[in-house]
Each structure stands twice: as C-alpha cells, then as structure tokens.
Design a protein around this motif. Structure first.
Motif, short mmCIF file in Angstrom:
data_model
loop_
_atom_site.label_atom_id
_atom_site.label_comp_id
_atom_site.label_asym_id
_atom_site.label_seq_id
_atom_site.Cartn_x
_atom_site.Cartn_y
_atom_site.Cartn_z
N PHE A 187 0.82 -1.20 0.03
CA PHE A 187 0.14 0.05 0.21
C PHE A 187 0.94 1.27 -0.04
CE2 PHE A 187 -2.57 -3.19 2.09
CZ PHE A 187 -3.42 -3.20 1.43
N ASN A 188 0.35 2.20 -0.76
CA ASN A 188 1.09 3.63 -0.68
C ASN A 188 1.22 4.20 0.90
OD1 ASN A 188 2.47 6.24 -1.20
ND2 ASN A 188 0.21 6.97 -1.54
N ILE A 189 0.00 3.86 1.62
CA ILE A 189 0.03 4.20 3.16
C ILE A 189 -0.50 3.13 4.02
CG2 ILE A 189 -0.85 5.88 4.72
CD1 ILE A 189 -1.07 7.84 2.39
N GLY A 190 0.14 2.74 4.77
CA GLY A 190 -0.29 1.57 5.76
C GLY A 190 -0.58 2.44 7.24
N TYR A 191 -1.72 2.32 7.43
CA TYR A 191 -2.58 2.87 8.79
C TYR A 191 -2.50 2.12 9.93
CZ TYR A 191 -3.70 7.24 6.21
OH TYR A 191 -3.86 8.53 5.77
N TRP A 192 -2.09 2.86 10.98
CA TRP A 192 -2.13 2.34 12.50
C TRP A 192 -1.80 0.77 12.56
CZ3 TRP A 192 -3.44 6.48 10.49
CH2 TRP A 192 -3.49 7.86 11.37
N ASN A 193 -2.95 0.06 13.17
CA ASN A 193 -2.69 -1.12 13.87
C ASN A 193 -2.73 -2.55 12.46
OD1 ASN A 193 -1.59 -3.20 15.34
ND2 ASN A 193 -3.77 -3.51 16.30
N ILE A 194 -2.31 -1.97 11.46
CA ILE A 194 -2.47 -3.18 10.38
C ILE A 194 -1.74 -4.47 10.58
CG2 ILE A 194 -0.57 -2.04 9.16
CD1 ILE A 194 -1.82 -2.77 6.49
N PRO A 195 -2.59 -5.36 10.94
CA PRO A 195 -1.87 -6.74 11.34
C PRO A 195 -1.33 -7.44 9.99
CG PRO A 195 -4.26 -6.74 11.88
CD PRO A 195 -4.21 -5.74 10.91
N ILE A 196 -0.15 -7.70 10.18
CA ILE A 196 0.62 -8.46 9.08
C ILE A 196 1.12 -9.81 9.65
CG2 ILE A 196 2.72 -8.26 7.32
CD1 ILE A 196 2.48 -5.35 7.29
N LYS A 197 0.92 -10.97 8.96
CA LYS A 197 1.62 -12.12 9.34
C LYS A 197 1.84 -13.14 8.34
CE LYS A 197 0.42 -15.99 12.45
NZ LYS A 197 -0.53 -16.69 13.43
N ASN A 198 2.99 -13.61 8.11
CA ASN A 198 3.51 -14.29 7.38
C ASN A 198 3.24 -13.85 5.94
OD1 ASN A 198 4.39 -16.01 9.19
ND2 ASN A 198 2.63 -17.51 8.95
N VAL A 199 3.74 -12.63 5.64
CA VAL A 199 3.65 -11.72 4.33
C VAL A 199 5.28 -11.86 3.65
CG1 VAL A 199 3.17 -9.85 3.29
CG2 VAL A 199 1.84 -10.60 4.85
N VAL A 200 5.37 -12.11 2.50
CA VAL A 200 6.83 -12.16 1.78
C VAL A 200 6.29 -11.32 0.40
CG1 VAL A 200 8.26 -13.41 0.42
CG2 VAL A 200 7.41 -14.47 2.31
N VAL A 201 7.19 -10.36 0.44
CA VAL A 201 7.48 -9.44 -1.01
C VAL A 201 8.81 -9.66 -1.54
CG1 VAL A 201 7.54 -7.20 -1.99
CG2 VAL A 201 5.87 -7.67 -0.14
N GLU A 202 8.68 -10.40 -2.98
CA GLU A 202 9.80 -10.69 -3.26
C GLU A 202 10.03 -10.16 -4.88
OE1 GLU A 202 12.68 -14.58 -4.58
OE2 GLU A 202 10.51 -14.85 -3.96
N TYR A 203 11.17 -9.39 -4.85
CA TYR A 203 11.41 -9.13 -6.51
C TYR A 203 12.21 -9.92 -7.31
CZ TYR A 203 10.39 -4.60 -3.68
OH TYR A 203 10.03 -3.63 -3.07
N ASN A 204 11.57 -10.07 -8.36
CA ASN A 204 12.39 -11.00 -9.38
C ASN A 204 13.76 -10.74 -9.73
OD1 ASN A 204 11.98 -8.98 -11.28
ND2 ASN A 204 10.94 -10.34 -12.92
N GLU A 205 14.11 -9.40 -9.47
CA GLU A 205 15.67 -9.05 -9.31
C GLU A 205 15.73 -7.84 -8.25
OE1 GLU A 205 16.21 -5.87 -12.96
OE2 GLU A 205 15.77 -8.12 -13.66
N PRO A 206 17.04 -7.66 -7.95
CA PRO A 206 17.19 -6.69 -6.92
C PRO A 206 16.53 -5.23 -7.22
CG PRO A 206 19.05 -7.91 -7.23
CD PRO A 206 18.43 -8.29 -8.21
#
Length: 290
Positions: A187-206
């Motif tokens: 998200f462009n803006i993550g607000y307050w107590n956004i629960p995140i559990k077991n999340v992976v963001v991977e780029y296919n190159e650096p």
C-alpha cells in the motif's frame, strides 16, 4: 447411503459454518463448510465482482487465474468515507498471475483493492482481510500501491512476486509500466494497527531505483502488529523521501534468496498449510508443487 431426514445450519462464522445432518437412524453428522458470497474460478468471475465502489462479503479463490496484464479494482479509493473493501478475500493457496495494478497519475484510484478498509458514517473503521494468496509477475502502471492506496486491514499468508523486469521509465498517466512517485507493492499508506502475519514480498531481481520508489510500503503510520514480514530483493520495506514515518513496524529485508539462505532466520512460523520451506526460503506450497 444416508437416509437423511433433516439438514440444519448449526453455527455460522466469518466465511465458515457447520452443517448438522440428521438421519433416520438418529445419527448426527457435523460437516464443516465454507460460506462465501462467491467462489472465483476464472478471470471473468474475478472481473464480475469488481464494483469500483464500497464492497464487503466473503470471496474465495478456487483456482489459479492468469489476468494476462488486466487491471481489476475490487473497491476504490476516493475522498469519500465508505469506498474501500471491508470483506475477506481468501485465496485458499491459489495464485493470481500477471495482474497489473493500473492507477491514474494523480489520485491512485487503482490497486487490487483500491483501499483495504473503510470508515462508516459514525467514524467506525471497518478493516478488510486478504489471506492465503499469491500474486506472481505482478506489475504497476501509475501512481500508488499494487494492492491499493491505503491499507488498514489484515494481511495473512500473502506472497507477492513483483516483476521488476517489466518496469520501465515512462509517462505517469498509467500508459506504461513504470516507477513513479508513491509506487509501492503493498500500500502507498499503511495505517495504524495493520495486522501482518507471514507476508513475503519478493522482487524477481534486486530493487535498484535511484528515486527510492518501489518498496513494499510508501508511508506507514502508527504502531504495527507484525509477525514475520519478509522482503527479498530490497534493502528496506518503505519508500525513501516520503516524509515522516511514525511507526515501530519492522521487516526483515534481504538482498536476494541467497542472502536470506545465508542469514538463516527462524522461519518456523511459515511452516503451515499455506507455506513450505524450499532451500531456506518460504514458498507457497501450491507454487512449489508446480
């Protein structure tokens, strides 16, 4: 063969319920069932639920879907108070391939959700949920986040593999895949107590963008509820040059899968029905089996 005399719903939860099946032999069977507004099996079905306005409900992905570069916006982000997605989107371990988040150059009305929460007329915040889903070969055209402009809902068991190879310098009007001010992966803006559990963001190159764009988040505000958020292919998880970041949120960032493997963090919480560990990296099971 059962001689059924009656079927009754015993309990209903969020997206699930229990059926009681009664037989002539006076046996009772309890069946766990999924209760959904829609089971989504095709691109056309996914497109059919997109309202581009306020949206709730329980939606279940029942097959992999290849979007072929199509853009789908389930709800939207506008200046109104009730425009976002406040339901649950359960991927059930399946993958959406080749989804392109297309927004305008100025108002970030796109993203998969547009906005993953809404506020009702009484000021009550209504969060949405995205869980058990993978996005592969994801791209962005325009301004804002791949999932949406604002996020205050739950992200659990989410994998996004972002296609940097198809990103290029281009016009800010959404006509080309490109990095632009406020381009982000979640998200462009993550607000307050956004629960995140077991999340992976991977780029296919650096990630190597001199403007500091293209990170998982743009700005983040508030104390975050984070358990196991990994970024692979970048040295940070929020964009640089976006102003103050009022957050205690943390993410583990690795420059590559080799870097992740070498540092060998504790990945035990990724060992669940959605994830498996392959060569030291968490990978969605259904993707690993392909």
């Amino acid at each position: 063969q059962l001689n059924i005399t009656k079927i009754a719903m015993a309990a209903i939860g969020s997206g699930s319920g229990t059926l009681c099946v009664y037989t002539e032999e006076e046996d009772v069977y309890l069946l766990n069932v999924t209760i959904a507004d829609m089971f989504i099996d095709t691109l056309a079905e996914l497109q059919s639920i997109a309202k581009g306005s306020a949206m709730s409900g329980y939606y279940v992905l029942s097959s992999d879907i290849d979007c072929g570069g199509e853009t789908i916006v389930l709800s939207c982000y506008t200046s109104t108070a009730d425009s976002g997605f406040t339901g649950t989107f359960d991927g059930r371990g399946y993958t959406i391939f080749n989804f392109c988040s297309k927004t305008s150059a100025t108002d970030a009305t796109g993203g998969f959700f547009g906005e993953l929460f809404a506020t009702n007329g009484n000021g009550l915040e209504l969060p949405g949920t995205l869980k058990n889903i993978s996005f592969v070969d994801a791209t962005v055209k325009g301004y804002g986040g791949f999932l949406g402009m604002k996020g205050q809902g739950t992200l659990e068991n989410v994998y996004i593999q972002f296609d940097i190879e198809n990103m290029q310098a281009g016009a800010a009007d959404g006509t080309q895949n490109h990095w632009y001010h406020s381009t982000s992966i979640l998200f462009n803006i993550g607000y307050w107590n956004i629960p995140i559990k077991n999340v992976v963001v991977e780029y296919n190159e650096p990630l190597n963008n001199p403007n500091g764009w293209g990170y998982a988040f743009g700005q983040i505000y508030g104390s975050q509820n984070v358990n196991n958020f990994l970024v692979v292919g970048a040295d940070n998880f929020y964009q640089q040059g976006m102003g103050a970041h009022y957050s205690t949120m943390k993410a583990d960032c690795y420059l590559s899968r080799d870097d992740l493997k070498a540092k060998a963090p504790d990945l035990s919480t990724f060992e669940n029905d959605f994830w498996t560990i392959v060569d030291g990296c968490p990978v969605p099971k259904k993707l690993a089996d392909q």
